[in-house]
Enzyme design. Structure first.
Site, short mmCIF file in Angstrom:
data_model
loop_
_atom_site.label_atom_id
_atom_site.label_comp_id
_atom_site.label_asym_id
_atom_site.label_seq_id
_atom_site.Cartn_x
_atom_site.Cartn_y
_atom_site.Cartn_z
N GLY A 85 0.91 -1.17 -0.07
CA GLY A 85 -0.06 -0.07 0.07
C GLY A 85 0.71 1.12 -0.02
O GLY A 85 1.92 1.22 -0.51
N SER A 86 0.25 2.42 0.45
CA SER A 86 1.01 3.66 0.37
C SER A 86 2.36 3.69 1.16
O SER A 86 3.00 4.72 0.89
CB SER A 86 -0.02 4.48 0.94
OG SER A 86 -1.12 4.74 0.02
N THR A 87 2.69 3.01 2.16
CA THR A 87 3.75 2.97 2.60
C THR A 87 4.73 2.74 1.87
O THR A 87 6.08 3.44 1.75
CB THR A 87 4.07 1.98 3.79
OG1 THR A 87 3.77 0.81 3.25
CG2 THR A 87 3.26 2.33 5.15
N PHE A 88 4.58 2.33 0.62
CA PHE A 88 5.63 1.88 -0.57
C PHE A 88 5.84 3.36 -1.28
O PHE A 88 6.94 3.43 -1.87
CB PHE A 88 5.25 0.83 -1.48
CG PHE A 88 6.44 0.11 -2.18
CD1 PHE A 88 7.26 -0.64 -1.18
CD2 PHE A 88 6.67 0.27 -3.47
CE1 PHE A 88 8.33 -1.35 -1.75
CE2 PHE A 88 7.53 -0.38 -3.98
CZ PHE A 88 8.45 -1.14 -3.30
N LYS A 89 5.29 4.25 -1.04
CA LYS A 89 5.47 5.71 -1.88
C LYS A 89 6.61 6.28 -1.27
O LYS A 89 7.21 6.87 -2.12
CB LYS A 89 4.32 6.41 -1.47
CG LYS A 89 2.93 6.19 -2.22
CD LYS A 89 1.77 6.90 -1.98
CE LYS A 89 0.60 6.74 -2.56
NZ LYS A 89 -0.32 6.95 -1.93
#
Lengths: 492, 93
Positions: free
Chosen positions: A220-224
């Site tokens: 999810g967005s932690t990978f941004k």
């Protein structure tokens, strides 16, 4: 006549003495070795046993696992469920089956002992003298090896308490929390829930799985963080560069990408703060897949981290440990450290005792900008509930839809909610990742995982005695709570 | 007369040496029994230490301490405003 009469006993005596001499020669010289062996076998007894299995302690020497005679050898875990997935279990034969018990089997296994005792004619034991000892005999009391882990018992306990409470509140299926020292890579706490008591383990193998290192998931967005790091490192984006976020819906290569809150024009730092999938997708397209892949690999995704824990997955996807390690790299100025669980064996330094840098992932200026971006996430973005009173926090929320293999599409109801971050920003002491699998009700990482991050980090800072540096109250803690549904990636 | 006395002294000397040899041999055996008893005692005490260490670790397990604090002593977790952090790097600490 008299002389003849004397000659007979004289010759008899001579023969007798010669016979005795021959017998003496036979016993004392020719058969000496064999007879001495026989005598020693009768007098001495070789006993064989096994030295006790090694002790496992936390970084301060608190016992986490130890063997006692009851009267059979028994492995005891005094702290019961504490760090159960890290420690693992032993089988009936005292051989490690999972966790550190398994990977450190060669260190922990008690050495075989062989020692000799003397016995008198009645069979009573009598200490042997030097003459009786044979090569290979040892002292019968060898203290067990003591293996120290990098875990901190108190931080582990606090993390377990917070995670269990969070899971009760959200009625989640599973939970993971990883706490790492960013400067050394040492794992200070590693929690998987549900847990088990290794003292009561009955052979249930699936429960032994250390999901923090073995389970891959779509992050999810932690990978941004990776996308932003690649763009900054390649100087492809600036703090105020603007992205049009298509008012919440964007189609790329047949995939429709949604934002949780429709946005128009956003500067780069707000794309990160509001976790705009569309803004970040556009940035990703600008970077190109090769640069993105290179940065993801540099952060350690898709490879085994050599943490010293068994079952680590090298699959594409991320593990909780890899994700926290990536955030720890940003916290320490851009160096990816080897995450470590084994601290050392007694006083003997092991090769694992020194922190080991794997590689530099990005430059200090890039890390400084990333830290600012992540700090804004907590100050005004989706991660306001990760705010810790008195400390500057940097982090990122994540809410990932889980893929339903049976239905062949992303599930609209099953999510993985996460928050990864570090604090205090001025000199990071801890990198923390909270992952909540399938929470019921609200699923946002900012609503589910971020509060657990804050709850744990508050207690951890107090425990570590870190001086508060940010006395001002949080500016937007109450206003930034969002109630809409998580972003959805629709398959065509 | 002198020769007889010398013989007696020689026999006496030999007897003393023989007694000394026998004494040290018996003393060696006696100490052997004692050493063996002591080694057994050391093993027993070592085992007791291990048991006590496990007991100490079990009694000071954080989960148990928390339970005793809450259920037996009626303590509770402090509210955030009740906590004063004393930094470890404070002068004098």
């Amino acid at each position: 006549m008299n002389r003849r009469r004397l000659l007979v006993p004289f010759v008899g005596c001579i023969v007798l003495f010669i016979s005795l001499g021959v017998r003496l020669l036979w016993i004392q010289i020719i058969r000496h070795g064999a007879l001495e062996d026989r005598a020693q076998r009768q007098h001495y007894r070789i006993l064989k046993s096994q030295a006790a299995r090694g002790i496992i302690t936390d970084r301060s020497g608190h016992v986490l696992a130890m063997s006692v005679e009851f009267p059979e050898p028994k492995r005891v875990y005094p702290e019961r469920e504490l760090a159960c997935h890290v420690l693992g279990v032993v089988g009936a034969d005292q051989q490690g089956l999972a966790g550190v018990e398994f990977v450190a089997e060669a260190i922990l296994r008690g050495v075989p002992l062989q020692y000799q005792i003397g016995r008198d004619a009645l069979g009573r034991p009598i200490a042997t003298t030097g003459r009786g000892w044979r090569a290979g005999t040892q002292d019968r009391l060898i203290p067990p090896v003591s293996l120290a882990l990098t875990l901190d018992r108190t931080l582990q306990y606090l993390a377990e308490q917070v995670l269990e409470q969070g899971m009760r509140e959200t009625r989640a299926k599973r939970g993971i929390m990883v706490v790492q020292d960013p400067s050394t890579g040492e794992l200070l706490a590693l929690v998987n829930r549900p847990g088990f008591d290794p003292n009561q383990w009955q052979g249930d193998l699936p429960i032994l799985s250390n999901a923090a290192v073995s389970q891959t998931f779509e992050p999810g967005s932690t990978f941004k963080l990776v996308t932003a790091a690649a763009a900054l490192e390649e100087r492809l984006v600036g703090w105020e560069d603007r992205f049009f976020c298509e008012n919440g819906e964007f189609v790329v290569d047949g995939f429709t990408i949604h934002d949780h809150e429709p946005k128009g024009d956003l500067p780069f730092h707000q794309v990160m703060a509001y976790s705009s999938n569309i803004g970040m997708a556009k940035l990703g397209l600008h970077i190109g897949k090769e640069r993105f892949y290179r940065m993801a690999r540099a952060f350690g995704f898709g490879s085994v981290s050599s943490s010293g824990l068994p079952g680590e997955s090298p699959e594409v996807g991320t593990t909780a440990l890899q994700m926290v390690n990536a955030y720890a790299a940003i916290a320490n100025g851009g160096v990816l450290m080897e995450p470590r669980i084994l601290r050392g064996v007694q006083a003997v330094p092991t090769s694992r005792e020194r922190p080991r840098a794997i590689r530099r992932v990005c430059s200090p200026p890039t890390c400084a900008v990333l830290t600012q971006l992540l700090e804004e996430v907590v100050e005004t973005g989706t991660g306001t509930k990760a705010w810790v009173p008195g400390y500057r926090v940097a982090g990122k929320t994540g809410t990932a839809q889980k893929f339903d293999r049976q239905a062949g599409r992303y599930s609209p109801t099953r999510f993985l909610s996460s928050f990864c971050g570090f604090l205090p920003v001025e000199g990071p002491r801890l990198a923390i990742g909270v992952f909540i699998d399938e929470p019921q009700g609200v699923s946002w990482g900012g609503e589910v995982a971020a509060p657990l991050f804050a709850r744990f980090a508050t207690q951890a800072m107090q425990y570590l005695g870190v001086r508060p540096t940010s006395p001002a109250p949080h500016p937007t803690v109450a206003s930034a709570v969002t109630t809409s549904q998580p972003a959805r990636l629709d398959l065509p | 007369m002198k020769a007889t006395r010398n013989h007696l002294l020689l026999i006496l000397g030999a007897a003393v040496l023989l007694l000394a040899y026998v004494w040290q041999h018996i003393e060696g055996i006696r100490l052997g029994y004692r050493l063996e008893r002591l080694q057994g005692e050391v093993a027993r005490l070592h085992n007791a230490v291990v048991h006590q260490r496990v007991r100490l670790s079990s009694l000071t397990a954080l989960e148990r301490v928390g339970m005793v604090a809450k259920e037996t002593l009626g303590m509770r977790s402090p509210r955030p405003e009740e906590i004063i952090t004393i930094p470890h790097d404070l002068p004098g600490l």
